[in-house]
Design an enzyme around this catalytic site. Sequence first.
Site, mmCIF file in Angstrom:
data_model
loop_
_atom_site.group_PDB
_atom_site.id
_atom_site.type_symbol
_atom_site.label_atom_id
_atom_site.label_comp_id
_atom_site.label_asym_id
_atom_site.label_seq_id
_atom_site.Cartn_x
_atom_site.Cartn_y
_atom_site.Cartn_z
ATOM 1 N N THR B 75 0.823 -1.199 0.000
ATOM 2 C CA THR B 75 0.000 0.000 0.000
ATOM 3 C C THR B 75 0.866 1.260 0.000
ATOM 4 O O THR B 75 0.628 2.189 -0.781
ATOM 5 C CB THR B 75 -0.947 -0.003 1.224
ATOM 6 O OG1 THR B 75 -1.881 -1.076 1.060
ATOM 7 C CG2 THR B 75 -1.713 1.299 1.349
ATOM 8 N N GLY B 203 6.163 -7.952 1.163
ATOM 9 C CA GLY B 203 6.799 -9.164 1.688
ATOM 10 C C GLY B 203 5.857 -10.290 2.072
ATOM 11 O O GLY B 203 6.132 -11.459 1.823
ATOM 12 N N HIS B 204 4.708 -9.945 2.668
ATOM 13 C CA HIS B 204 3.890 -11.012 3.252
ATOM 14 C C HIS B 204 3.108 -11.811 2.214
ATOM 15 O O HIS B 204 2.441 -12.779 2.549
ATOM 16 C CB HIS B 204 2.946 -10.459 4.320
ATOM 17 C CG HIS B 204 1.788 -9.668 3.805
ATOM 18 N ND1 HIS B 204 0.498 -10.146 3.797
ATOM 19 C CD2 HIS B 204 1.725 -8.429 3.264
ATOM 20 C CE1 HIS B 204 -0.310 -9.232 3.299
ATOM 21 N NE2 HIS B 204 0.405 -8.177 2.963
ATOM 22 N N THR B 240 13.603 5.269 10.785
ATOM 23 C CA THR B 240 14.565 4.204 11.083
ATOM 24 C C THR B 240 14.120 2.916 10.401
ATOM 25 O O THR B 240 12.955 2.529 10.486
ATOM 26 C CB THR B 240 14.675 3.998 12.611
ATOM 27 O OG1 THR B 240 15.142 5.218 13.171
ATOM 28 C CG2 THR B 240 15.615 2.862 12.950
ATOM 29 N N CYS B 328 -21.610 -8.711 0.725
ATOM 30 C CA CYS B 328 -21.982 -8.991 2.100
ATOM 31 C C CYS B 328 -20.795 -9.295 2.987
ATOM 32 O O CYS B 328 -20.877 -9.200 4.196
ATOM 33 C CB CYS B 328 -22.965 -10.143 2.156
ATOM 34 S SG CYS B 328 -24.573 -9.630 1.600
#
Lengths: 142, 395
Positions: B75, B203-204, B240, B328
């Site tokens: 994202t 990555g996931h 970082t 739904c």
Amino acid sequence: MYSEKVMDHFMNPRNQGEIPDADGVGEVGNPSCGDIMRIFIKVKDNIITDVKFQTFGCGAAIASSSMATELIKGKTLEEAWEMSNKAVVEALEGLPPVKVHCSVLAEDGIHQAINDYRIKQGLSPWEEKAGHAHGHDDESGE
Amino acid sequence: MASEKTVYMDHSATTATDPEVVQAMLPWYSQSYGNPSSIYRLAGISRVAIDEARAKVATAIGAKPDEIFFTSGGTESDNWALIGTAFSHKGKGNHIITTAIEHHAILHTCEYLKKQGFDITYLPVDEYGQVRMEDLKAAITDRTILVSVMFANNEIGTIEPVSEIGKLCREQGILFHTDAVQAIGNVPINVATMNIDLLSLSGHKFYGPKGTGALYIRKGIRIDSFLHGGAQEKRKRAGTENVPGIVGLGAAIEKAVRDQDLKTSRIRDLRNRLLERILTEIPNCRLNGHKTERLPGNINICFEFIEGESLLLLLDHAGIAASTGSACSSGSLEPSHVLMAIGVPIEIAHGSLRLTLGIENTEDDINYVSEEIKKAVEKLRSISPLYADYLKKRS
């Protein structure tokens, strides 16, 4: 996301099916919205002696149909008419907010079935109370 | 009682982090925790670890290490690619071309850019979900600065003609971004030969850790910084670095690409067998997406007369994790924008099921899942007024 009660009524729906010689039939919703409920009632001496449903829809829609039909079985037409969607939600031990419209659909379906019966009996249909909400929002992510 | 058995067939949503990847990440939490920006040795080894991971990501997609920028995931990469290039190129024009079937990370970013004064064209797709080159050619104007077309669709698995799009964009001097989140580890990718200027990855989706991703930015492309702060990622993406995550991303992509052919041919074979069983054993269903230009693990199928969320609940009860494009399931009124874009009738789109297979699925899973789907579809049809009407019409 669903209560145990909802899952129970979804997995083991009560009163599922059709009454071929029903005295009143109600149908609400539409396929493009993703839910349709059809309610069949059998009436004797102003009492709902049998009720069945057919539902195309999500788990909450099926569970709401099952619970709503349970709640009106054996009741007078007046009592069944007064059964609100809130009673269905309470009996189901809650529905997620986006699914509350499923219980509204069940209430509407029962009202239609009752009015279908009344019209067939030559009686004037009862009037809907104003103002129950249908609502949806947002999409999920992956 | 719900089933004890678990069959995971939702690999396009996410994957289990590979235990080897987890092992590779662990030292970077409590042992070698130095901030890569500091100057002592403890920091230096973190810097080296990031450089190694950067090289692995670059190798996996045919890029150079200094073209890889680490992010928090797909994202963020999508947001950065679009917003960063849109604003840095607005002197040239304000027109962006994308497709109707992109992930919301692209579509909602485009909505944001529209509010900022950019014009967005959403290309339609054909019935299989592919962009037509003639539509793209016709959409390009002298104000077009960016084309963003996903490498492969997350719902229906359709693989887009990325090489052709890249070639056209390069010839026209227009930037080309591709969201390759679903494609990495499943489809061979080479940013150089495919003329890709920007590429998002996460990555996931390939057995790496969540919260990790990268944006490939071809050398020389002008792009605004996305996060402002420290000098990390060549001053383009401050903050970082997520050292364990970056190491995990590197380890995961290296393995995903190394085993790609073997893994995908096995998954494709299982997928084809599952698909074949569903299509032959369950009447009134249809496959969505492309027959061949398709991610190896993807099945997207619509079952008539039933609704997808209730199908997922029954499958979940049987221990099967899957997904749907039904409205739904999401709480929105509209079913999947992807199914709408390929012309699936709205009432049928509500009955869609997505199964995405991965490395841990087995032959047994195929048998179990096809049997459970059959049972669940039959059960829901027995409740459905649409099915009752269909049976009456037929008799």
